[in-house]
Design a protein around this motif. Structure first.
Motif, PDB file in Angstrom:
ATOM      1  N   ALA A  41       0.927  -1.167  -0.102  1.00 17.93           N
ATOM      2  CA  ALA A  41      -0.044  -0.117   0.033  1.00 17.93           C
ATOM      3  C   ALA A  41       0.727   1.417   0.006  1.00 17.93           C
ATOM      4  CB  ALA A  41      -0.870  -0.049   1.302  1.00 17.93           C
ATOM      5  N   LEU A  42       1.990   1.258   0.808  1.00 23.01           N
ATOM      6  CA  LEU A  42       2.823   2.378   0.838  1.00 23.01           C
ATOM      7  C   LEU A  42       3.600   2.557  -0.576  1.00 23.01           C
ATOM      8  CD1 LEU A  42       4.412   1.959   4.242  1.00 23.01           C
ATOM      9  CD2 LEU A  42       2.854   3.673   3.637  1.00 23.01           C
ATOM     10  N   ILE A  43       3.914   1.560  -1.088  1.00 23.22           N
ATOM     11  CA  ILE A  43       4.445   1.697  -2.337  1.00 23.22           C
ATOM     12  C   ILE A  43       3.450   2.219  -3.456  1.00 23.22           C
ATOM     13  CG2 ILE A  43       5.487   0.389  -4.515  1.00 23.22           C
ATOM     14  CD1 ILE A  43       6.595  -1.637  -2.308  1.00 23.22           C
ATOM     15  N   CYS A  44       2.228   1.786  -3.484  1.00 17.76           N
ATOM     16  CA  CYS A  44       1.166   2.415  -4.108  1.00 17.76           C
ATOM     17  C   CYS A  44       1.042   3.771  -3.914  1.00 17.76           C
ATOM     18  CB  CYS A  44      -0.158   1.732  -4.087  1.00 17.76           C
ATOM     19  SG  CYS A  44      -0.380  -0.040  -4.592  1.00 17.76           S
ATOM     20  N   LEU A  45       1.181   4.195  -2.921  1.00 18.96           N
ATOM     21  CA  LEU A  45       0.723   5.565  -2.530  1.00 18.96           C
ATOM     22  C   LEU A  45       1.927   6.569  -2.823  1.00 18.96           C
ATOM     23  CD1 LEU A  45      -1.018   4.851   1.088  1.00 18.96           C
ATOM     24  CD2 LEU A  45      -1.921   6.297  -0.913  1.00 18.96           C
ATOM     25  N   MET A  46       3.001   5.723  -2.602  1.00 17.96           N
ATOM     26  CA  MET A  46       4.531   6.669  -3.352  1.00 17.96           C
ATOM     27  C   MET A  46       4.239   6.717  -4.898  1.00 17.96           C
ATOM     28  SD  MET A  46       7.801   5.667  -0.938  1.00 17.96           S
ATOM     29  CE  MET A  46       7.406   4.130  -0.084  1.00 17.96           C
ATOM     30  N   ASP A  47       3.953   5.714  -5.368  1.00 24.19           N
ATOM     31  CA  ASP A  47       3.628   5.953  -7.024  1.00 24.19           C
ATOM     32  C   ASP A  47       2.854   7.025  -7.000  1.00 24.19           C
ATOM     33  OD1 ASP A  47       5.583   3.726  -7.285  1.00 24.19           O
ATOM     34  OD2 ASP A  47       4.296   2.117  -7.857  1.00 24.19           O
ATOM     35  N   LEU A  49       2.015   9.489  -5.458  1.00 21.74           N
ATOM     36  CA  LEU A  49       2.488  10.792  -5.221  1.00 21.74           C
ATOM     37  C   LEU A  49       3.439  11.186  -6.298  1.00 21.74           C
ATOM     38  CD1 LEU A  49       2.861  13.031  -3.214  1.00 21.74           C
ATOM     39  CD2 LEU A  49       4.738  11.643  -1.969  1.00 21.74           C
ATOM     40  N   ARG A  50       4.276  10.390  -6.919  1.00 22.95           N
ATOM     41  CA  ARG A  50       5.235  10.676  -7.690  1.00 22.95           C
ATOM     42  C   ARG A  50       4.389  11.082  -9.016  1.00 22.95           C
ATOM     43  NH1 ARG A  50       8.270   7.018  -6.448  1.00 22.95           N
ATOM     44  NH2 ARG A  50       7.424   5.365  -7.507  1.00 22.95           N
ATOM     45  N   ALA A  51       3.365  10.499  -9.373  1.00 21.42           N
ATOM     46  CA  ALA A  51       2.506  10.820 -10.587  1.00 21.42           C
ATOM     47  C   ALA A  51       1.354  11.908 -10.271  1.00 21.42           C
ATOM     48  CB  ALA A  51       1.810   9.465 -10.974  1.00 21.42           C
ATOM     49  N   ASP A  52       1.535  12.381  -9.084  1.00 18.26           N
ATOM     50  CA  ASP A  52       0.838  13.646  -8.748  1.00 18.26           C
ATOM     51  C   ASP A  52      -0.726  13.081  -8.932  1.00 18.26           C
ATOM     52  OD1 ASP A  52       0.386  16.195  -7.847  1.00 18.26           O
ATOM     53  OD2 ASP A  52       0.184  17.055  -9.599  1.00 18.26           O
ATOM     54  N   THR A  53      -1.072  11.892  -8.541  1.00 20.33           N
ATOM     55  CA  THR A  53      -2.402  11.355  -8.569  1.00 20.33           C
ATOM     56  C   THR A  53      -2.995  10.863  -7.275  1.00 20.33           C
ATOM     57  OG1 THR A  53      -1.794  10.564 -10.741  1.00 20.33           O
ATOM     58  CG2 THR A  53      -3.855   9.591  -9.968  1.00 20.33           C
ATOM     59  N   PRO A  54      -3.959  11.798  -6.622  1.00 19.39           N
ATOM     60  CA  PRO A  54      -4.488  11.166  -5.334  1.00 19.39           C
ATOM     61  C   PRO A  54      -5.094   9.996  -5.594  1.00 19.39           C
ATOM     62  CG  PRO A  54      -5.442  13.483  -6.134  1.00 19.39           C
ATOM     63  CD  PRO A  54      -4.546  12.893  -7.244  1.00 19.39           C
ATOM     64  N   LEU A  55      -4.972   9.174  -4.308  1.00 15.30           N
ATOM     65  CA  LEU A  55      -5.680   7.958  -4.295  1.00 15.30           C
ATOM     66  C   LEU A  55      -6.685   7.879  -3.257  1.00 15.30           C
ATOM     67  CD1 LEU A  55      -2.961   5.068  -4.344  1.00 15.30           C
ATOM     68  CD2 LEU A  55      -4.481   5.712  -6.224  1.00 15.30           C
ATOM     69  N   THR A  56      -8.066   7.272  -3.681  1.00 10.82           N
ATOM     70  CA  THR A  56      -9.075   7.157  -2.836  1.00 10.82           C
ATOM     71  C   THR A  56      -8.610   5.650  -2.112  1.00 10.82           C
ATOM     72  OG1 THR A  56     -10.462   6.433  -4.338  1.00 10.82           O
ATOM     73  CG2 THR A  56     -10.493   8.608  -4.082  1.00 10.82           C
TER      74      THR A  56
END
Length: 146
Positions: A41-47, A49-56
């Protein structure tokens, strides 16, 4: 009968890398009181963030292959550990984004930073054509696995 040759040597080497990285992720999770899914999950969130795409939560759950209850459990664990926080969308108050805390980024950088640095150093020895081949191979493997 098993296939032989240089291609299979690369397949076996890739498998070994995947196993080694999996063990490293498990060590990181264990050291920091997390489940391996929390690290994913942290990796998904870092990806994101890097893509400047917020995750719900819903999108995170989809990327992790979890149902709603499982996703909520992961987010709750990470929130209790101080790695993420929930932030209401400024345009749609019903939507909640999951954001990384800077402490999570620092923790990941402290653990995985040396490996990332060594990998980047290794790649500086490749020319553009070789880098394109490596990138194409890895993208192809991801597509084949997905």
């Amino acid at each position: 009968m098993e296939k032989q040759g240089p291609a299979m040597e690369i397949v076996h080497l890739l498998r070994a890398v995947v196993v080694d990285l999996g063990l490293l992720n498990a060590e990181f999770a264990a050291r920091n009181g997390m489940h391996p899914t929390d690290v994913r999950a942290l990796i998904c969130l870092m990806d994101a963030l890097r893509a400047d795409t917020p995750l719900t939560a819903g999108l995170l759950g989809t990327r992790l292959g979890l149902n709603s209850a499982g996703t909520t459990a992961v987010i709750d664990r990470l929130e209790r550990l101080g790695h993420v926080h929930r932030v209401r969308d400024g345009h749609d108050r019903r939507r909640v984004h999951i954001e990384l805390d800077e402490r999570a980024i620092a923790l990941g950088t402290a653990f995985f930073g040396p490996l990332i640095d060594r990998t980047v150093d290794l790649l500086t020895g490749y020319d553009e054509r070789e880098l394109a081949a490596v990138r194409g191979f890895l993208e192809g493997v991801r597509t084949a696995a997905g």
